[in-house]
Design a protein around this motif. Structure first.
Motif, mmCIF file in Angstrom:
data_model
loop_
_atom_site.group_PDB
_atom_site.id
_atom_site.type_symbol
_atom_site.label_atom_id
_atom_site.label_comp_id
_atom_site.label_asym_id
_atom_site.label_seq_id
_atom_site.Cartn_x
_atom_site.Cartn_y
_atom_site.Cartn_z
ATOM 1 N N SER A 114 0.554 11.886 -3.377
ATOM 2 C CA SER A 114 1.810 11.191 -3.192
ATOM 3 C C SER A 114 2.901 12.222 -2.913
ATOM 4 C CB SER A 114 1.981 10.344 -4.442
ATOM 5 O OG SER A 114 3.120 10.351 -4.954
ATOM 6 N N ILE A 115 3.574 12.024 -1.807
ATOM 7 C CA ILE A 115 4.650 12.940 -1.404
ATOM 8 C C ILE A 115 5.882 12.116 -1.067
ATOM 9 C CG2 ILE A 115 3.130 14.768 -0.498
ATOM 10 C CD1 ILE A 115 3.742 13.615 2.331
ATOM 11 N N PRO A 116 7.027 12.755 -0.991
ATOM 12 C CA PRO A 116 8.199 11.990 -0.569
ATOM 13 C C PRO A 116 8.025 11.483 0.852
ATOM 14 C CG PRO A 116 8.868 14.065 -1.552
ATOM 15 C CD PRO A 116 7.388 14.125 -1.385
ATOM 16 N N TYR A 117 8.514 10.279 1.090
ATOM 17 C CA TYR A 117 8.378 9.710 2.423
ATOM 18 C C TYR A 117 9.089 10.588 3.438
ATOM 19 C CZ TYR A 117 8.209 6.337 6.185
ATOM 20 O OH TYR A 117 7.968 5.729 7.384
ATOM 21 N N ALA A 118 10.224 11.161 3.043
ATOM 22 C CA ALA A 118 10.979 12.019 3.938
ATOM 23 C C ALA A 118 10.149 13.220 4.363
ATOM 24 C CB ALA A 118 12.249 12.497 3.251
ATOM 25 N N ARG A 139 16.866 0.257 0.263
ATOM 26 C CA ARG A 139 16.534 1.600 0.727
ATOM 27 C C ARG A 139 16.816 1.712 2.216
ATOM 28 N NH1 ARG A 139 12.546 4.085 -2.715
ATOM 29 N NH2 ARG A 139 12.711 2.990 -4.696
ATOM 30 N N ALA A 140 17.090 2.944 2.642
ATOM 31 C CA ALA A 140 17.332 3.176 4.063
ATOM 32 C C ALA A 140 16.020 2.995 4.821
ATOM 33 C CB ALA A 140 17.873 4.577 4.268
ATOM 34 N N VAL A 141 16.096 2.460 6.008
ATOM 35 C CA VAL A 141 14.881 2.139 6.754
ATOM 36 C C VAL A 141 14.137 3.406 7.150
ATOM 37 C CG1 VAL A 141 13.993 0.981 8.796
ATOM 38 C CG2 VAL A 141 16.027 0.107 7.652
ATOM 39 N N LEU A 142 14.850 4.393 7.642
ATOM 40 C CA LEU A 142 14.187 5.564 8.208
ATOM 41 C C LEU A 142 13.503 6.426 7.143
ATOM 42 C CD1 LEU A 142 13.780 7.151 10.884
ATOM 43 C CD2 LEU A 142 15.723 8.542 10.160
ATOM 44 N N THR A 143 14.221 6.715 6.076
ATOM 45 C CA THR A 143 13.695 7.670 5.104
ATOM 46 C C THR A 143 13.102 7.016 3.866
ATOM 47 O OG1 THR A 143 15.835 7.822 4.075
ATOM 48 C CG2 THR A 143 15.376 9.423 5.787
ATOM 49 N N ARG A 144 13.342 5.740 3.708
ATOM 50 C CA ARG A 144 12.923 4.983 2.512
ATOM 51 C C ARG A 144 13.542 5.523 1.238
ATOM 52 N NH1 ARG A 144 6.707 3.155 3.649
ATOM 53 N NH2 ARG A 144 7.090 2.493 5.768
ATOM 54 N N SER A 204 11.377 8.219 -8.269
ATOM 55 C CA SER A 204 12.453 7.227 -8.282
ATOM 56 C C SER A 204 13.108 7.093 -6.921
ATOM 57 C CB SER A 204 13.521 7.627 -9.294
ATOM 58 O OG SER A 204 12.933 7.737 -10.554
ATOM 59 N N SER A 205 12.660 7.883 -5.983
ATOM 60 C CA SER A 205 13.321 7.817 -4.693
ATOM 61 C C SER A 205 12.361 7.299 -3.618
ATOM 62 C CB SER A 205 13.844 9.213 -4.336
ATOM 63 O OG SER A 205 14.351 9.236 -3.052
ATOM 64 N N ASP A 206 11.612 8.173 -3.008
ATOM 65 C CA ASP A 206 10.809 7.739 -1.863
ATOM 66 C C ASP A 206 9.366 8.222 -1.943
ATOM 67 O OD1 ASP A 206 11.582 10.344 -1.562
ATOM 68 O OD2 ASP A 206 11.894 10.215 0.597
ATOM 69 N N ALA A 207 8.751 7.992 -3.092
ATOM 70 C CA ALA A 207 7.348 8.388 -3.224
ATOM 71 C C ALA A 207 6.502 7.598 -2.232
ATOM 72 C CB ALA A 207 6.863 8.137 -4.641
ATOM 73 N N PHE A 208 5.519 8.272 -1.674
ATOM 74 C CA PHE A 208 4.693 7.634 -0.649
ATOM 75 C C PHE A 208 3.278 8.197 -0.744
ATOM 76 C CE2 PHE A 208 3.265 7.308 3.848
ATOM 77 C CZ PHE A 208 3.347 5.933 3.963
ATOM 78 N N ASN A 209 2.319 7.310 -0.743
ATOM 79 C CA ASN A 209 0.938 7.777 -0.842
ATOM 80 C C ASN A 209 0.392 8.056 0.540
ATOM 81 O OD1 ASN A 209 0.738 7.612 -3.642
ATOM 82 N ND2 ASN A 209 0.505 5.376 -3.490
#
Lengths: 335, 1132
Positions: free
Chosen positions: B1106-1110, B1029-1034, B1072-1077
């Motif tokens: 849980s929202i996208p990290y971006a 995964r990309a560091v900035l956006t995960r 499946s992408s950048d879920a983030f709690n």
């Protein structure tokens, strides 16, 4: 219903397509009758030599004939080089390409004397399933002062590496069991690589038993095929110039011209079925080209491990074994 | 003059018998190529630059003076270029070879030596062989070590004898200076730009480049130039050029009533501006000057500046001596006349796309621009240093030689060629992409690149004119070979026999012109110039004079050229429309040889062809004997050229085509029977031939390229063309003759997919070698540290070498012949962690052992490779250079791309066991099955003919020819098949390999030359479940090389929205992408941290969502700019 054997079932080679005989409904409706088959089936050997054979199978279905052909191509086993250990290769041929070339060299060793190598992990194999060869050769200068720079033989030693340079290394009892003359490459003069001074091979080769389905190098035949017997009927009397033209339209020896200048079919067997009469519409009206649907002319060319007839017999045995296996499984299901 | 009239002696009736056609006339083509070669234009151009032009440039700028000391003078006496060499570490040099430069990443360049004379104090000193800089040398040019070498000698230098040369090697890369197409300079072009007729001239001299135009506005005429703020009425310009009286002006332009009427408003305008004298006119122009940014030291009055401008910049190519503007006035008058004529007669507008109005710039002329610029810069630098240093009193006197810095030219030329950025300061020219890396994908792609012509036209503009095929391109540029898409029609390729001229001296031409009746323009008044019966003679865009009876002039010129009295590439042509004769001696014109026809008879006879065949006649002999001559585009269009002998018209024909297939280029020449194909198919093949794998040169094993594709068992095509033999494609082929059956098989052959025979693949069909390289340098740093290579590491527990280092040898470099798999280390390099040379830092830690960090060179790739070669050398900066060559052998697999030579590409759809393949009476099964649906819409009849030709050729044991506009005839091929007892239509009886029954249809089958293209599934297949995964956006990374995810794009998202699959969207786009709690305070709506809302100072209302990290990132970024996003939470 027209049955095989009543008269020769034919397919007619028309100008643009192969047409089945209108009274002939093909094999689909036919029931297999053992007695009929026994009565009609014929096997005639036409030509035979050390490496090739031509024989006729008459009165069988194409399915059976084709099964023999297919098995000969891909399921009759033979030995071929499978593992190549390259200790040194300074020639210009890359290792993988060289290994591929070794694989394609046909070997004389009789596959019936060996077992299939079953253990994939055991690379080296044992004396029952593996033949070992080696190729250690180096190209050197013979004479540096040769005037003609294209006279390689005079200049270099070992500049052409042939299959004859591959030496058999007997393992265990192999040396006593087999004769070197019956093991190595089928042909001595298969070119493996060209070399220049400084180039060197130090290679260990391991041959195993395999079948053509896995890789074409394991196929014991260079040719295993059949064709249907051609038949040519002249519908009208053809004479004079037309007769000569007609003769040209077929393979040599097929059409002959008698003393009165009338063309007649001498022997259609070796016609190529090029159907070139159709180039002359007025001529083609008077000719019917056909092929006998249940007369298979088999041609088998062995690469050298077997005699050609043995290959066919092995193919028949293989088919029989397959049938046995099938029957056994069917019986098992029934029980 | 009997010779001239001799054309009129014949009696046309007696000569009206049919002209015998010349047998094997094409033999002239190989003799042409033997002399000219495929890339002769590049080499000729470079040779001209290195041997002559460079001397002219130095001569033109041969003095460096100083403002500080009037006695100081540095003078260049001579300049010459040496042979290529490399500087060794110990101040010595050694001669080099191209291959050494390629392998060691160096520049193949030769020193430029100058002889100078200069003043040191009061002494005058001569110095010889002083290094001015280093010049990159074009391979196979006169200064290249390969020049004039035999094949054997070339092979000793590790060079392929068939390699065309014509490129440079800079920093180990092969670079081609592409041929640049430009509008012809110094030529009046009348065109209609949105209703406004204008006559434009792009003047070019060594010193200046400027564009001047005369425009017609409100039935008045103006001069437009970018040094003027507004358009100047032409009458004022005439006055400024000392053509003061109205009568003189009108005489120059034309005295017929119509012209007078048209020009009178312009004259009246003079009165409006109250300008009657030259002084007033100059003052007027001076007031309209564009103010210069840098004020010059010596201030001039605006009027003086205007006069200077008029003399040097406006219409710069027309000479003005001692401010005598006569020539320029005549030229300007002619421009006005052109505009007037065009206003009345739209036919007299010039076609900008006409190839006679184009010039091609080659390596030589581009380099000479660059060199002159750099040379001037060097001299300027020298001057400033002299100005600064001479007044200072020093122990040693100022010695100019010490300040002659060779790096200006060396670095300037090298970086220009290796970057492709052509920045010429004095012309304010900036061009990018002039050079390209020579594509070595296949031999043809390399040659194709050398003949490529790049147009300066912008690719984005939507005009069809410059892109469409111009009739004047006939024979000069290949009609088939152009890319599709963006650059379509802008990138072109030279045809086989095209030659590009280099500049020749015009003085003998001037003398000849004056001797054959041309009246010098400087001696004539306006009336005579505009006289009806008179033709104006132009030499390279300048008016030379006028002539009565132009036919005689033209005849003399052609005769003299054929006799070799003037250069062969001098061209002369008549424009009846403009009543002008144009003579050209300049460089960059396209030209092409033709057989001369006189009195209805071609001068080349059968005997000459026989002489060519037995080798006693060379191509130059044809030129010397005046049997063949070169015509450039303009002259070609002024000639009457017969396509073949039977087309010769006794009255009119002047020339005869040598061989029609030469209108095609190298790439289109590969196609057999191209004249039977639908035209775009040939264009497709031209693009695909460059991607075919094959042999790239005899020296391919001695090269270490970044990427090289080779086929294991290459074959020469069964159906050849003359071009194939002329370009040596038969010696360096790219493809194999596959036995093709045109039939349908299974369903895996739809959409052009091919069925391959497994037996054929097992036996080596389509097998290829892929070579890749990796390299590294061991650098030394300013703080006296350097990179190092460590030996293989051992596992502490087992004392065995760790798996990653398994292939390393004791020196830390992989051994040759080793098999490397993914993530294995090939060079165990380490780098010092501190590389800066900060003296403070160094004092603090005096003798501490430097820390190193590992920077290993690892292998990446799912499939393993083998190490073919390891090279250890030293590069230009004297750093250790290690190059590794990795090899893979690949057998064809499903998805690999193949193509025939008829623009018919397809991917492998299925690989079928040999026993399942259909077979014919001989037991032969095809290598490849092609679906017949490929034929009807594509109309590649050439392919069916190729199949027939190959089949007949195989049976006869010979090659057939499918040369364009010729080749073996279909009926002949059928006869041959008939003869060999094969069906004359090429259709055989096949049996199904599966059922064993004969197939109902006869199958068209035979060998067809198939190319394996470089696109292989192994390099493209890609899938991912979890991964980096990309560091900035995960979010998952992008692209195959980073093992990236497959994007569910906007349109796909739209589909899901419209379908209402909300949970699926949630899954795809977030889970499946950048879920983030995150913790959110439902009270204040801000993000909380560790279940604690820092705003509310409480944890009571914190909820976990849980929202996208971006999304979280966006919130934080917004907060950083003082925007607070608030979330409103609701339970549902």
């Amino acid at each position: 219903m027209a049955k095989i054997g009543d008269k020769k079932p034919k397919v007619i080679l028309e100008e643009f397509k192969i047409k089945e005989n209108s009274e002939d409904y093909g094999f689909a409706d036919e029931q297999f009758n053992r007695e009929d088959f026994k009565r009609n089936f014929k096997l005639k050997v036409i030509k035979k030599s050390n490496l090739d054979i031509e024989f006729d199978l008459i009165g069988i279905t194409p399915a059976i004939a084709n099964a023999f052909r297919r098995i000969m191509l891909s399921e009759v086993p033979s030995m071929a080089i499978e593992k190549v250990y390259i200790y040194n290769n300074t020639s210009i041929i890359p290792d993988e390409v060289l290994a591929h070339r070794f694989g394609l060299i046909p070997l004389k060793a009789d596959p019936r004397l060996f077992e299939y190598k079953l253990d994939e992990k055991d690379e080296e194999g044992n004396e029952l399933d593996t033949l070992e060869f080696k190729l250690e050769i180096k190209c050197t200068w013979k004479n540096k002062d040769v005037k003609d720079s294209r006279n390689f033989d005079a200049m270099y030693k070992n500049h052409n590496i042939y299959s004859e340079h591959i030496k058999w290394v007997p393992r265990g009892k192999q040396g006593t069991l087999y004769n070197e003359a019956n093991i190595g490459p089928c042909d001595d003069k298969i070119l493996i690589s060209k070399m220049r001074p400084g180039h060197e091979f130090n290679i260990k080769l391991l041959a195993v038993k395999g079948i053509g389905k896995d890789h074409a190098k394991f196929s014991p035949v260079s040719l295993a095929t059949y064709r249907l017997l051609p038949e040519i009927t002249l519908l009208k009397e053809i004479r004079g110039k037309d007769a000569q033209l007609l003769q040209k339209c077929f393979s040599p020896g097929v059409i002959e011209i008698d003393k009165s200048g009338i063309a007649y079919v001498k022997n259609a067997r070796y016609d190529n079925c090029s159907r070139n009469v159709y180039r002359y519409p007025e001529l083609s009206k008077n000719v019917e080209i056909s092929r006998v649907r249940n007369h298979f002319i088999f041609n088998i060319e062995s690469l050298g491990a077997y005699k050609p007839e043995e290959i066919f017999i092995l193919a028949v045995k293989t088919l029989k074994n397959k049938c046995d296996v099938l029957l056994e499984e069917l019986n098992f299901e029934n029980k | 003059m009997p010779v001239i009239n001799d054309d009129f002696w014949y009696d046309s009736k007696t000569l009206k018998k049919p002209i015998k056609s010349l047998e094997e006339k094409w033999k002239i083509v190989p003799s042409f190529l033997a002399v000219k070669g495929l890339v002769k234009q590049h080499i000729d151009s470079f040779n001209y630059f290195v041997n002559e032009d460079i001397k002219n440039i130095v001569r033109a700028n041969n003095k460096v003076l100083s403002d500080a000391d009037p006695n100081f003078c540095l003078e260049y006496l001579d300049v010459r270029v040496g042979t290529p060499n490399i500087d060794d570490s110990n101040l010595s040099t050694h001669p080099t070879t191209p291959n050494e430069c390629r392998l060691r990443d160096m520049t193949y360049s030769a020193p430029i030596f100058v002889d100078i004379e200069y003043t040191r104090g009061t002494q005058r000193i001569m110095r010889k062989d002083l290094l001015l800089g280093k010049m990159p040398i074009m391979l196979r040019s006169s200064h290249c070590v390969l020049y004039g070498k035999s094949d054997y000698e070339l092979s000793k230098l590790n060079e392929c004898p068939l390699d065309p040369g014509g490129y440079f090697i800079t920093r180990g890369q092969e670079k081609v200076i592409l041929i640049q197409e430009q509008m012809s300079w110094n030529k009046m072009l009348v065109d209609d730009s949105s209703g406004q007729i204008q006559c434009q001239v792009a003047s070019t001299t060594h010193q200046k480049k400027s564009r001047t135009s005369v425009i017609s506005k409100h039935s008045k005429y103006y001069l437009k130039h970018n040094s003027m703020t507004e358009d100047i009425p032409v009458a004022i310009v005439f006055k400024a050029m000392n053509v003061v009286t109205d009568q003189e002006i009108i005489q120059l332009i034309g005295t017929d009533p119509e012209t007078q009427k048209r020009f009178s408003p312009s004259l009246i305008e003079l009165v409006e501006h109250k300008i009657f004298t030259q002084k007033r006119a100059l003052e007027y122009m001076g007031s309209k000057l564009v103010t210069k940014r840098y004020a010059t030291a010596a201030k001039k009055t605006p009027a003086d500046e205007a006069r200077d401008l008029l003399a040097t910049t406006i219409l710069a190519h027309v000479p003005v001596e001692q401010f005598n503007f006569q020539m320029k006035a005549i030229y300007l008058a002619l421009m006005i006349r052109r505009v007037m004529v065009a206003e009345v007669d739209p036919n007299s507008l010039d076609d900008r796309d006409y190839y006679g109005n184009k010039r091609l710039e080659l390596a030589g002329s581009l380099l000479s621009l660059m060199f002159e610029d750099l040379f001037k810069r060097l001299n300027n630098d020298l001057k400033t240093i002299a100005d600064k240093n001479i007044p200072k009193v020093k122990a040693a006197q100022f010695d100019a030689v010490r300040h002659l810095r060779s790096t200006i030219i060396t670095a300037g030329l090298e970086s220009a060629i290796s970057s492709g950025n052509w920045t010429i300061k004095r012309f304010k020219m900036e061009r990018a992409g002039v050079t390209q890396v020579l594509s070595r994908l296949s031999y043809i792609s390399a040659i194709g690149m050398m003949t490529r012509v790049n147009s300066q036209f912008e690719k984005t503009r939507k005009v069809s004119g410059p892109r469409s095929l111009q009739p004047s391109q006939w024979g000069m540029l290949c009609p088939s070979d152009t890319p599709e898409g963006e650059a379509c029609g802008l990138v072109k390729n030279l045809a086989l026999m095209t030659h590009i001229t280099t500049e020749t001296d015009e003085t003998p031409v001037i003398r000849l012109a004056f001797n054959s009746g041309v009246e010098d323009i400087r001696l004539l008044g306006g009336d005579i110039i505009n006289h009806k019966g008179v033709f104006v003679v132009f030499l390279n865009g300048n008016i030379l004079g006028v002539v009565l009876g132009y036919q005689k002039l033209v005849q003399i010129f052609r005769l003299m050229r054929r006799k070799g009295r003037i250069a062969p590439f001098v061209s002369i042509h008549v424009s009846h429309l403009r009543k002008c004769i144009y003579i050209h001696t300049d460089g960059g014109r396209l030209c092409r040889p033709y057989i001369i026809v006189q009195r209805g008879q071609p001068l080349v006879k059968q005997d000459h062809i026989e002489e060519v065949k037995n080798g006693t006649r060379k191509f130059e002999d044809f030129l010397d004997d005046g049997l063949i001559e070169f015509l450039d585009v303009n002259e070609e269009n002024d000639s009457y050229i017969a396509y073949q002998e039977s087309d010769i018209d006794i009255e009119r024909t002047t020339h005869l085509e040598i061989e029609p297939f030469t209108i095609l280029g190298v790439c289109a020449g590969l196609v057999p029977y191209p004249h039977h194909n639908q035209s775009p198919r040939n264009t497709y093949q031209c693009a695909m031939g460059k991607q075919a794998m094959g042999v790239i040169g005899y020296n391919q094993k001695n090269r270490i390229d970044t990427l090289m594709y080779n086929i294991v068992y290459p074959q020469s095509p069964m159906v050849r063309s003359k071009t194939i033999e002329l370009t040596n494609f038969d010696k360096l082929p790219a493809g194999q003759n596959a036995t093709v059956a045109v039939m349908s098989y299974s369903g895996y052959d739809i959409e052009d997919a091919l069925i391959l025979n497994k037996g054929s693949i097992d036996r080596g069909y389509g097998r290829c070698l892929v070579y890749k390289n990796t390299k590294t340098t061991i650098k030394r740093y300013a703080n006296r540290t350097s990179d190092r290579i460590m030996g293989p590491a051992k596992d502490a527990a087992t004392d065995k070498v760790i798996f990653k280092h398994d292939v390393l040898e004791a020196d830390g470099i992989v051994g040759s012949g080793e098999k490397v798999v993914n993530k294995m280390v090939m060079i165990n390099k380490e780098m010092p962690s501190v590389t800066s040379s900060n003296p403070v830092e160094q004092k603090d830690v005096p003798q501490q052992a430097t820390a190193y960090m590992p920077v290993p060179i690892t292998y990446k790739g799912v499939e393993p490779s083998y190490v073919e070669k390891v090279m250890v050398s030293v590069n230009n900066d004297e750093d250790l250079l290690i190059k590794l060559l990795l090899r893979q052998t690949r057998r064809p697999e499903i998805g690999d791309k193949f193509s025939s030579r008829h623009g018919q590409k397809g991917v492998t759809g299925l690989i079928v066991n040999q026993d399942d393949m259909p077979f014919n009476d001989f037991g032969m099964s095809p290598d490849m099955i092609m679906n017949p649906h490929g034929f009807p819409s594509r109309m590649t009849v050439g392919k069916t003919l190729e199949l027939l030709g190959s089949k007949a050729g195989v049976l006869q044991g010979k090659f057939h020819y499918g040369t364009a506009f010729g080749g073996s005839k279909c009926t002949d091929l059928q006869d041959e098949l008939f003869e060999k007892d094969f069906n004359y239509l090429g259709k055989d009886i096949f049996y199904s390999g599966i059922t064993g029954e004969p197939l109902e249809a006869y199958i068209y089958s035979g060998p067809v030359y198939y190319q394996k293209l470089k696109h292989m599934v192994q390099d493209k297949m890609h899938a991912r479940a979890r991964g980096p995964r990309a560091v900035l956006t995960r979010q998952p990374t992008q692209g195959r090389s980073r093992e990236g995810g497959l994007r569910l794009g906007e349109m796909e998202r739209d589909c899901l929205i419209s379908y209402g699959a909300s949970l699926l969207i949630m899954e795809r786009l977030m889970l499946s992408s950048d879920a983030f709690n995150v913790d959110v305070c439902s009270h204040c709506g801000r993000l909380a941290y560790s279940s604690w809302c820092h705003n509310c100072r409480s944890s009571t209302n914190v909820a976990k969502i849980s929202i996208p990290y971006a999304c979280k990132l966006l919130f934080q970024e917004l907060m950083s700019i003082n925007v607070i996003p608030k979330l409103t939470l609701k339970s549902y």
